[in-house]
Design an enzyme around this catalytic site. Structure first.
Site, PDB file in Angstrom:
ATOM      1  N   GLY A 240     -18.085   3.716  -0.354  1.00  0.00           N
ATOM      2  CA  GLY A 240     -16.789   3.585   0.316  1.00  0.00           C
ATOM      3  C   GLY A 240     -16.503   4.317   1.264  1.00  0.00           C
ATOM      4  O   GLY A 240     -15.148   3.991   2.255  1.00  0.00           O
ATOM      5  N   HIS A 269      -5.678  -6.584  -0.397  1.00  0.00           N
ATOM      6  CA  HIS A 269      -6.292  -5.923  -1.137  1.00  0.00           C
ATOM      7  C   HIS A 269      -6.192  -6.267  -2.479  1.00  0.00           C
ATOM      8  O   HIS A 269      -5.917  -6.038  -3.557  1.00  0.00           O
ATOM      9  CB  HIS A 269      -5.756  -4.118  -1.611  1.00  0.00           C
ATOM     10  CG  HIS A 269      -6.962  -3.134  -1.978  1.00  0.00           C
ATOM     11  ND1 HIS A 269      -6.625  -1.602  -2.759  1.00  0.00           N
ATOM     12  CD2 HIS A 269      -8.537  -3.632  -2.793  1.00  0.00           C
ATOM     13  CE1 HIS A 269      -7.413  -1.583  -3.436  1.00  0.00           C
ATOM     14  NE2 HIS A 269      -8.683  -2.477  -3.145  1.00  0.00           N
ATOM     15  N   SER A 291      -7.115   0.328  -8.028  1.00  0.00           N
ATOM     16  CA  SER A 291      -7.754   1.000  -8.830  1.00  0.00           C
ATOM     17  C   SER A 291      -8.299   1.426  -9.738  1.00  0.00           C
ATOM     18  O   SER A 291      -7.191   2.312 -10.259  1.00  0.00           O
ATOM     19  CB  SER A 291      -9.068   2.308  -7.430  1.00  0.00           C
ATOM     20  OG  SER A 291      -9.647   1.309  -6.294  1.00  0.00           O
ATOM     21  N   CYS A 293      -6.713  -0.311 -12.230  1.00  0.00           N
ATOM     22  CA  CYS A 293      -5.126  -1.098 -12.908  1.00  0.00           C
ATOM     23  C   CYS A 293      -5.537  -1.943 -13.089  1.00  0.00           C
ATOM     24  O   CYS A 293      -4.998  -3.039 -13.800  1.00  0.00           O
ATOM     25  CB  CYS A 293      -4.586  -0.845 -12.229  1.00  0.00           C
ATOM     26  SG  CYS A 293      -4.144   0.609 -11.970  1.00  0.00           S
ATOM     27  N   LYS A 295      -8.149  -4.482 -11.774  1.00  0.00           N
ATOM     28  CA  LYS A 295      -8.230  -5.598 -11.141  1.00  0.00           C
ATOM     29  C   LYS A 295      -9.643  -6.810 -11.484  1.00  0.00           C
ATOM     30  O   LYS A 295      -9.730  -7.605 -11.443  1.00  0.00           O
ATOM     31  CB  LYS A 295      -8.279  -5.449  -9.925  1.00  0.00           C
ATOM     32  CG  LYS A 295      -8.305  -6.396  -8.367  1.00  0.00           C
ATOM     33  CD  LYS A 295      -7.203  -5.866  -6.998  1.00  0.00           C
ATOM     34  CE  LYS A 295      -8.270  -4.418  -7.088  1.00  0.00           C
ATOM     35  NZ  LYS A 295      -9.204  -5.173  -5.524  1.00  0.00           N
ATOM     36  N   ASP A 309     -12.323  -7.086  -5.052  1.00  0.00           N
ATOM     37  CA  ASP A 309     -11.336  -6.672  -4.458  1.00  0.00           C
ATOM     38  C   ASP A 309     -10.422  -6.552  -3.097  1.00  0.00           C
ATOM     39  O   ASP A 309      -9.505  -6.350  -2.813  1.00  0.00           O
ATOM     40  CB  ASP A 309     -12.961  -5.775  -3.892  1.00  0.00           C
ATOM     41  CG  ASP A 309     -12.411  -4.215  -3.589  1.00  0.00           C
ATOM     42  OD1 ASP A 309     -11.065  -4.091  -3.964  1.00  0.00           O
ATOM     43  OD2 ASP A 309     -12.495  -3.808  -3.147  1.00  0.00           O
ATOM     44  N   ASN A 407     -15.867   7.150 -11.300  1.00  0.00           N
ATOM     45  CA  ASN A 407     -16.205   6.218 -10.114  1.00  0.00           C
ATOM     46  C   ASN A 407     -17.424   5.794 -10.125  1.00  0.00           C
ATOM     47  O   ASN A 407     -17.794   5.034  -8.569  1.00  0.00           O
ATOM     48  CB  ASN A 407     -15.546   7.022  -8.524  1.00  0.00           C
ATOM     49  CG  ASN A 407     -15.799   5.533  -8.007  1.00  0.00           C
ATOM     50  OD1 ASN A 407     -15.185   4.867  -8.098  1.00  0.00           O
ATOM     51  ND2 ASN A 407     -15.694   6.196  -6.518  1.00  0.00           N
ATOM     52  N   ARG A 409     -20.551   3.169 -10.160  1.00  0.00           N
ATOM     53  CA  ARG A 409     -20.444   1.642  -9.887  1.00  0.00           C
ATOM     54  C   ARG A 409     -21.625   1.117 -10.132  1.00  0.00           C
ATOM     55  O   ARG A 409     -23.182   1.626 -10.209  1.00  0.00           O
ATOM     56  CB  ARG A 409     -20.320   1.913  -7.710  1.00  0.00           C
ATOM     57  CG  ARG A 409     -19.266   2.570  -7.741  1.00  0.00           C
ATOM     58  CD  ARG A 409     -17.960   1.498  -7.647  1.00  0.00           C
ATOM     59  NE  ARG A 409     -16.574   2.300  -7.445  1.00  0.00           N
ATOM     60  CZ  ARG A 409     -15.640   1.134  -7.108  1.00  0.00           C
ATOM     61  NH1 ARG A 409     -15.637   0.322  -7.041  1.00  0.00           N
ATOM     62  NH2 ARG A 409     -14.653   2.148  -6.234  1.00  0.00           N
ATOM     63  N   ARG A 441       0.142   0.422 -13.348  1.00  0.00           N
ATOM     64  CA  ARG A 441      -0.206   1.380 -14.295  1.00  0.00           C
ATOM     65  C   ARG A 441       0.762   1.723 -14.628  1.00  0.00           C
ATOM     66  O   ARG A 441       1.485   3.289 -13.953  1.00  0.00           O
ATOM     67  CB  ARG A 441      -0.920   2.633 -13.574  1.00  0.00           C
ATOM     68  CG  ARG A 441      -2.355   2.903 -15.200  1.00  0.00           C
ATOM     69  CD  ARG A 441      -3.062   3.441 -14.807  1.00  0.00           C
ATOM     70  NE  ARG A 441      -4.169   4.200 -15.743  1.00  0.00           N
ATOM     71  CZ  ARG A 441      -4.906   3.178 -16.076  1.00  0.00           C
ATOM     72  NH1 ARG A 441      -5.692   2.857 -15.588  1.00  0.00           N
ATOM     73  NH2 ARG A 441      -5.828   3.422 -17.411  1.00  0.00           N
TER      74      ARG A 441
END
Length: 651
Positions: A240, A269, A291, A293, A295, A309, A407, A409, A441
């Site tokens: 990121g 986004h 992020s 929440c 998606k 994303d 986080n 991935r 959220r």
């Protein structure tokens, strides 16, 4: 206003290569014959000058041009292993990458837009003046690639030829970054020159991890030069922060379309996914959520998944809203990914035949990755983002080290996922989007789903997202506003971005049938906030299919709704069969808990947003008019029903 090519181009100033002739002399000196031959396909002189300046600044020992051929990609995979940036795992095609403990997420406090004196910026953006950024690049990037190989790749953010796609150059000393780029983006080496002409621009991204030591992370910087559409990233490896084709170039696209493509394009986004409705009808959704929440979960619920994303939009000649995913892969959070909620993704992660780069999960003694919430037996020890790990391990502050970082991935091709709509995803004409959703959220205020009465109120739903901070951002805490879930990626003034949203969704270019409906989603209501037993959520992951299913039918006029001050709410009789379709009972009592209006909380949310936006200059008056009208209507309901309005009173 964004003014392109304003101020000195830092890349040229520091690199000191200011002509194509000087660039060719340096490239001839630094590249071996094989890589000269590969670079000869690129004739765009501006691109060649930028590459030459990157070499001049960073001082690599070698330069590797990645054409996207299988041989070149295999060289990158091998280089990542040789450097130790990745390690092979037990399953063929799977590797593990560990970021430094201090570099596990976006370094929000070290990320800046490079601006010129007097430029108007988003109040949520951090900026640095051009001369200060220039000083940093001179001090820290000079010869940062000594002893390393500089890799150069050419990519398209979207299907080649799509109206909203942009070409970009990725330059890095990290093989992990280039390996990730090959999974996440379309290599457009052969089409780069033509795409740069079609789009009228290209982005340039320059990254080096440096020595990759913890002590260097405080000096890490992620710079985005708005005027020259160039990113600089140093002393970090988390994708990121380093694979700036992603959020760095997304920021440039948001900026560019806000000022140069008003009413023509948007960059959001958002996920893109399709749902199969009655009679086999395909309806495409795009939805924003910060992020953490839901998606990715929402995207994966679709029968025709396209992306989880980012989305880029335009209005087609037939008056429909079209969307492309600038990416061709996913860089997905793995915490709580399991068979129950994410069966298609789990087939890729635990099955054979899918190339996967894992990051910051636990690897057991057998070379098998594990993560929090995978629903499988947890090993007692292994290695993870904090080095050697064992059950009960604590860090230097006494905190228990989890199995995997929140986080963590997985990076893989989206086309490997069984429900991926690859043909639509790769079509330059884009997916026809019928439904736009906005999620946050929210444990106590908004219902699970509601639809805006018109485009203006839809824009306001997007502007009013709130969420808790998540593990994707280092240094961010607490509950905060998340306008459109895109605010961290909006360089310019929020007022300008909001005005562009109002203008786009009210465009006369839409046909009547092509106008999308715009809706809010909220998966996080809890029992304790709705006078229920316990503290758990009122719903579960698989309920998402119901909320999307109802929106799909509403968009096609097959169900009616209850009119309220905040928008249209579903009727119980329309939801009950949708729940039966996922094998669940849906008692009237639960419906009442989820959809009754808690007026004091909604009014307080409106006041929060109104007060916050009042501090922003030049916010469109339309936003405040809608807040005022909704608040007035809610207060009238309160006079009639009290602070909680049973949903059946409005039916």
């Amino acid at each position: 206003m964004l003014e392109l090519r304003k101020g000195d181009d830092i890349l040229t100033t520091v690199g000191a290569i200011d002509s194509i002739d000087a660039a060719r002399i340096l490239l001839d000196a630094k590249l071996d014959q094989a890589n000269k031959n590969k670079l000869a396909v690129i004739t765009n002189e501006e691109a060649l000058v930028k590459i030459a300046n990157a070499i001049s600044i960073c001082g690599p020992d070698k330069v590797f041009i990645n054409t996207g051929s299988e041989a070149d990609v295999q060289w990158i995979r091998k280089h990542a292993l040789e450097k130790g940036e990745e390690r092979p795992l037990a399953k063929k095609g799977h590797t593990i990458h560990f970021d430094l403990p201090e570099d596990q997420a976006r370094l929000v406090n070290q990320t800046y837009y490079i601006i010129n004196e007097g430029e108007k910026m988003s109040s949520l953006a951090k900026s640095i003046l051009r001369n200060e950024a220039l000083s940093y690049v001179q001090q820290y990037m000079r010869n940062i690639m000594n002893g390393m190989v500089m890799m150069v790749g050419f990519y398209s953010r979207g299907p080649v030829g799509a109206a909203a796609a942009q070409p970009a150059i990725e330059i890095s000393s990290s093989a992990y970054v280039l390996h990730s780029a090959e999974l996440l983006y379309r290599n457009c080496y052969a089409d780069f020159d033509a795409e740069a002409v079609r789009a009228g621009l290209f982005y340039t991204n320059l990254h080096s991890e440096g020595p990759n030591r913890s002590e260097d992370v405080p000096n890490a910087r992620i710079f985005m030069d708005r005027s020259w559409m160039t990113t600089y990233s140093t002393f970090c490896t988390y994708a990121g922060n380093t694979l700036l084709l992603k959020k760095g170039n997304h920021r440039f696209t948001v900026d560019y379309v806000t000022y140069y493509k008003v009413e023509d394009q948007l960059a959001e986004h958002m996920f893109i996914t399709g749902l199969t409705g009655p009679g086999g009808r395909k309806t495409f959704f795009a939805g924003a959520a910060p992020s953490g929440c839901g998606k990715t979960t929402t995207a994966m619920v679709g029968t025709d998944f396209i992306g989880d994303d980012l989305a880029q939009f335009w209005i087609a000649d037939d008056g429909t809203l079209r969307a492309i995913n600038p990416e061709k892969g996913i860089f997905g959070i793995v915490e709580d990914v399991n068979r129950e909620g994410d069966p298609y993704l789990m087939d890729c992660l635990r099955g054979d035949g899918t190339e996967v780069i894992w990051s910051n999960v636990l690897v057991d003694a057998d070379g098998v990755p594990h993560w929090v919430g995978h629903g499988e037996e947890v090993p007692k020890n292994g290695s993870n983002f904090m080095g050697e790990w064992y059950e009960g391990k604590v860090d230097h502050e006494g905190n228990v080290v989890p199995l995997s970082h929140k986080n963590s991935r997985c990076t893989l091709l989206a086309s490997a996922i069984a429900n991926h709509a690859t043909q639509v995803a790769e079509d330059p004409q884009g997916a026809p989007v019928k439904v736009i959703t906005y999620s946050g959220r929210d444990s106590d205020t908004m219902p699970p789903v509601w639809v805006a009465k018109n485009a203006d109120e839809g824009v306001v739903i997007g502007a009013s997202i709130v969420s808790k901070a998540t593990a994707t951002e280092v240094g961010a805490t607490g509950v905060r506003r998340q306008p459109w879930a895109n605010a961290p990626f909006i360089p310019g003034a929020l007022a300008d971005y909001m005005a562009a949203q109002f203008q786009f969704f009210n465009s006369s270019k839409f046909s009547e049938a092509g106008k999308p409906i715009m809706a809010g989603l909220n998966y996080f209501l809890t029992h304790e906030n709705r006078q229920g037993p316990g503290k758990g959520l009122l719903g579960e992951k698989k309920d998402v299919k119901v909320w999307l299913g109802w929106l799909e039918r509403f968009a096609h006029g097959e169900v009616t709704a209850i009119t309220t001050p905040i928008g249209y709410l579903p009727r119980y009789d329309d939801l009950k069969p949708l729940f039966a379709g996922i094998g669940k009972e849906y008692p009237q009592e639960l419906y009442n808990m989820q959809f009754s209006l808690y007026l004091d909380k909604i009014i307080a949310r409106i006041d929060l947003q109104r007060d916050a936006y009042s501090k922003e200059a030049d916010i469109p008056a339309k936003l405040f008019e809608i807040y005022a009208r909704q608040k007035d209507e809610l207060n009238k309901l309160k006079e009639k029903y009290g602070s909680v309005v049973p949903i059946d009173a409005l039916a």
